[in-house]
Write a protein that holds these residues in place. Structure first.
Motif, PDB file in Angstrom:
ATOM      1  N   GLY A  24       0.791  -1.224   0.000  1.00 30.91           N
ATOM      2  CA  GLY A  24       0.000   0.000   0.000  1.00 30.91           C
ATOM      3  C   GLY A  24       0.819   1.267   0.000  1.00 30.91           C
ATOM      4  O   GLY A  24       0.278   2.341   0.268  1.00 30.91           O
ATOM      5  N   GLY A  75      -2.045   0.034   5.144  1.00 29.80           N
ATOM      6  CA  GLY A  75      -2.290   0.297   3.734  1.00 29.80           C
ATOM      7  C   GLY A  75      -2.086  -0.911   2.846  1.00 29.80           C
ATOM      8  O   GLY A  75      -2.558  -0.941   1.721  1.00 29.80           O
ATOM      9  N   ASP A  76      -1.369  -1.924   3.357  1.00 26.75           N
ATOM     10  CA  ASP A  76      -1.208  -3.164   2.599  1.00 26.75           C
ATOM     11  C   ASP A  76      -2.536  -3.920   2.542  1.00 26.75           C
ATOM     12  O   ASP A  76      -3.452  -3.655   3.331  1.00 26.75           O
ATOM     13  CB  ASP A  76      -0.138  -4.051   3.239  1.00 26.75           C
ATOM     14  CG  ASP A  76       1.248  -3.431   3.169  1.00 26.75           C
ATOM     15  OD1 ASP A  76       1.419  -2.485   2.385  1.00 26.75           O
ATOM     16  OD2 ASP A  76       2.135  -3.894   3.900  1.00 26.75           O
ATOM     17  N   SER A  77      -2.657  -4.875   1.630  1.00 26.89           N
ATOM     18  CA  SER A  77      -3.907  -5.610   1.491  1.00 26.89           C
ATOM     19  C   SER A  77      -3.645  -7.022   0.996  1.00 26.89           C
ATOM     20  O   SER A  77      -2.552  -7.326   0.508  1.00 26.89           O
ATOM     21  CB  SER A  77      -4.862  -4.896   0.526  1.00 26.89           C
ATOM     22  OG  SER A  77      -4.304  -4.848  -0.776  1.00 26.89           O
ATOM     23  N   SER A 132      -8.006  -5.380   4.097  1.00 27.70           N
ATOM     24  CA  SER A 132      -7.238  -4.141   4.055  1.00 27.70           C
ATOM     25  C   SER A 132      -6.615  -3.891   5.426  1.00 27.70           C
ATOM     26  O   SER A 132      -7.324  -3.800   6.432  1.00 27.70           O
ATOM     27  CB  SER A 132      -8.131  -2.959   3.664  1.00 27.70           C
ATOM     28  OG  SER A 132      -8.709  -3.183   2.387  1.00 27.70           O
TER      29      SER A 132
END
Length: 614
Positions: free
Chosen positions: A453, A463-465, A562
């Motif tokens: 992210g 923010g990573d997913s 998320s």
């Protein structure tokens, strides 16, 4: 053909491309769709599909005062729009911009007096004129506007006599005594590891004797420098260094005798709770006449086994053994399994394992040899635990293989074997490959993917997913009670593979999703790399959403996790992974289709090229 039909065809084609891209990759182009009228449409493709290249220039030595930092960047297609240079204190989490430059050479003046002395990582973020972004590898420097002591990490895992070294920046005119100290991880009960007054050009070192003196456990380290004029300077802590002076326990599995064709060599290897984990197991063989061992295979992760083609060695008596090495460098060699005879002068046949879970049409292969020649090889199946063997095929020419349509068999466990008929009419039957699961459930996992992210690549950050794709639409309420597919607050739990109850090893860190203390029915993901330090658990606040996509006329559910802010644990418990790997997602049968069909529990390996997650 009318213009309206042409426009409709273009829209269908564009939708198919969009869905295919969403499922097969995690990066997107900047192509845009422009509707020109109710009856016509055009597609405009970007002239630049490739991100820029960018590299951070490492500062030369220690930095003080106002210093120039720079990066290089290029983009032969649309050109570089801007380069931002960023800093982050070591063991901190969060990048801060130093400057943004739009014209090469990309550089700026960094007023280091505005930050605390210590170690810093620097990186550059380049954006091209098509909006594509690239992030450079990090470089490390030391800010030393005053006296700064930096302790070098001896490594994540240590044993025996451990060399410790530190650097004193800014104190070259003084005489120093430096003490290296250790404390149980997370505590402040510091003890002396070793000390030295021999400081040359700011460098000092001594040896920490751990064997028999320090218990196997995780420790924090620091260096304390004391000048003769009084006072002291303490380095930042190097945390979670595992001392492991215990040799691993390893046992060679008896391969049996006689050995013919391709056989399985195997060993078991374990370490204690506070040990560093198995780095590798080497399976070896030696002719009885020489006693000189050669490597059959080197295995880095359990199960420690490999296939060994005995036809590559001369017939005769052999010994077999296993050599296990842990991540700290401790080595254990098993007692030899002796007197095992390799004899390939008669017929031999074996079935290659097609895998634990079989779906659709699979290849089943056999290897065979005979000094009397081979007339045929029959490959057969039987429900596990029975002797009801049925032919899959008969092959007369190597390679001996069948294309087995597993949909013609009921779901369940099956054994596989091969029957060789040699040129004299004699038959040889292979040892069965047992317990292979035929699973053609209509609902199954088809892919798992992660996306960065914008934080540090290879490190879990906000923010990573992660996306989970099913073969059909699922009822969201079977994933989490009462869920309808909208945004759902959950907790993403990341656990080191050595945590009690996980047991997937040093490079088997796992992810599951929870609401409160209840794990929801999304299954678990083995990240296949070392994202957390030994024995650590970190959780993040997260949200879960479900969407339906259509692929080849079939509706599928894609669930997106998320990652938000950290909920428990510390940033220092996280590692930044540099090696690529392919995740494995194990779904649960509790998830069902909208018409009530359960999901297969067959593991799903991440599609596409192996990459760093997050």
């Amino acid at each position: 053909m009318s213009r309206s039909i042409l426009a409709a065809s273009a829209l269908v084609l564009l939708a198919a491309v969009a869905v295919s891209t969403a499922i097969g990759t995690t990066s997107f182009s900047s192509a845009t769709y422009v509707a020109t009228s109710a009856n016509s449409a055009t597609v405009r493709a970007s002239s630049d599909w490739t991100p820029p290249t960018v590299a951070m220039v490492a500062p030369s030595g220690t930095v003080t005062g106002t210093t120039t930092v720079s990066a290089t960047a290029s983009d032969p297609e649309s050109g570089v729009a801007s380069v931002q240079i960023q800093r982050q204190a070591v063991n901190a989490d969060g990048w801060t911009a130093i400057c943004t430059d739009t014209v090469a050479p990309y550089s700026c003046a960094w007023a280091t007096g505005s930050v605390a002395d210590g170690q810093y990582d620097l990186r550059a973020v380049a954006v091209d004129n098509s909006g594509l972004t690239a992030i450079s590898e990090q470089v490390r420097t030391v800010v030393a506007n005053n006296v700064v002591v930096v302790l070098a990490s001896p490594g994540d895992f240590v044993r025996g006599n451990v060399p410790l070294s530190a650097t004193i920046h800014g104190g070259s005119t003084l005489s120093w005594t430096v003490t290296m100290e250790y404390a149980a991880a997370g505590t402040t009960q510091w003890r002396t590891a070793c000390s030295s007054s021999s400081v040359v050009n700011g460098q000092v070192g001594c040896t920490w004797a751990t064997s028999g003196l320090v218990a196997d456990a995780s420790y924090d380290l620091r260096a304390v420098a004391r000048p003769t004029v009084g006072g002291s300077y303490t380095s930042a802590v190097v945390d979670d260094v595992v001392v492991d002076n215990s040799a691993p326990v390893v046992t060679m599995t008896d391969p049996g005798t006689p050995l013919r064709g391709t056989v399985t060599l195997a060993a078991t290897a374990t370490v204690g709770q506070n040990d560093s984990g198995i780095a590798q197991v080497v399976l070896q063989y030696a002719p009885a006449t020489t006693g000189t061992y050669r490597n059959a295979c080197v295995i880095a992760a359990a199960p420690y086994s490999c296939r060994f083609d005995t036809t590559t060695v001369a017939d005769g008596s052999y010994s077999f053994r296993a050599v296990a090495t842990d991540n700290a460098g401790n080595v254990t060699t098993t007692a030899a399994v002796t007197g095992r005879v390799v004899d390939n002068t008669v017929s031999s046949v074996s079935v290659e394992d097609p895998g634990a879970f079989l779906t659709g049409t699979v290849a089943v292969q056999a290897t065979a040899s005979s000094t009397a020649g081979i007339t045929s090889v029959r490959i057969q199946r039987a429900p596990t635990g029975t002797a009801t063997w049925a032919d899959l095929c008969t092959d007369t020419v190597a390679p001996y293989s069948c294309a087995w349509d597993t949909t013609t068999a009921a779901d369940g466990l099956y054994d596989l074997r091969a029957v060789l008929t040699d040129g004299s009419g004699r038959q040889t039957t292979s040892t069965p490959v047992t317990g292979r699961q035929v699973d053609n459930a209509p609902l199954r996992g088809v892919d798992v993917q992660s996306a960065n992210g914008g934080g540090t690549a290879g490190r879990v950050t906000s923010g990573d997913s992660m996306t989970f794709t099913y073969s059909r639409t699922v009822a969201p309420g079977t994933v989490a009670t009462g869920w309808t597919g909208g945004s759902l607050a959950v907790t993403a739990r990341f656990r080191d593979g050595t945590v009690t109850g996980v047991g997937t090893g040093i490079k088997g860190d796992t992810l599951d999703v929870r609401i409160g203390t209840t794990t929801i029915n999304l299954g678990s993901v083995n990240l296949k790399e070392d994202y957390l330090k030994s024995g650590k658990t970190v959780t993040f606040n997260a949200t879960l959403t479900a969407a339906t996509v259509t692929v080849n006329g079939i509706d599928r559910t894609v669930i997106t996790l998320s990652i938000g802010v950290m909920a428990s644990g510390t940033n220092s418990s996280l590692r930044t992974v540099s090696l690529p790997a392919a995740m494995v997602w194990t779904p649960t049968s509790a998830v069902r289709t909208t018409d009530g069909l359960p999901c297969s529990t067959a593991p799903v390996t991440e599609a596409g090229a192996a990459d760093r997650e997050f």
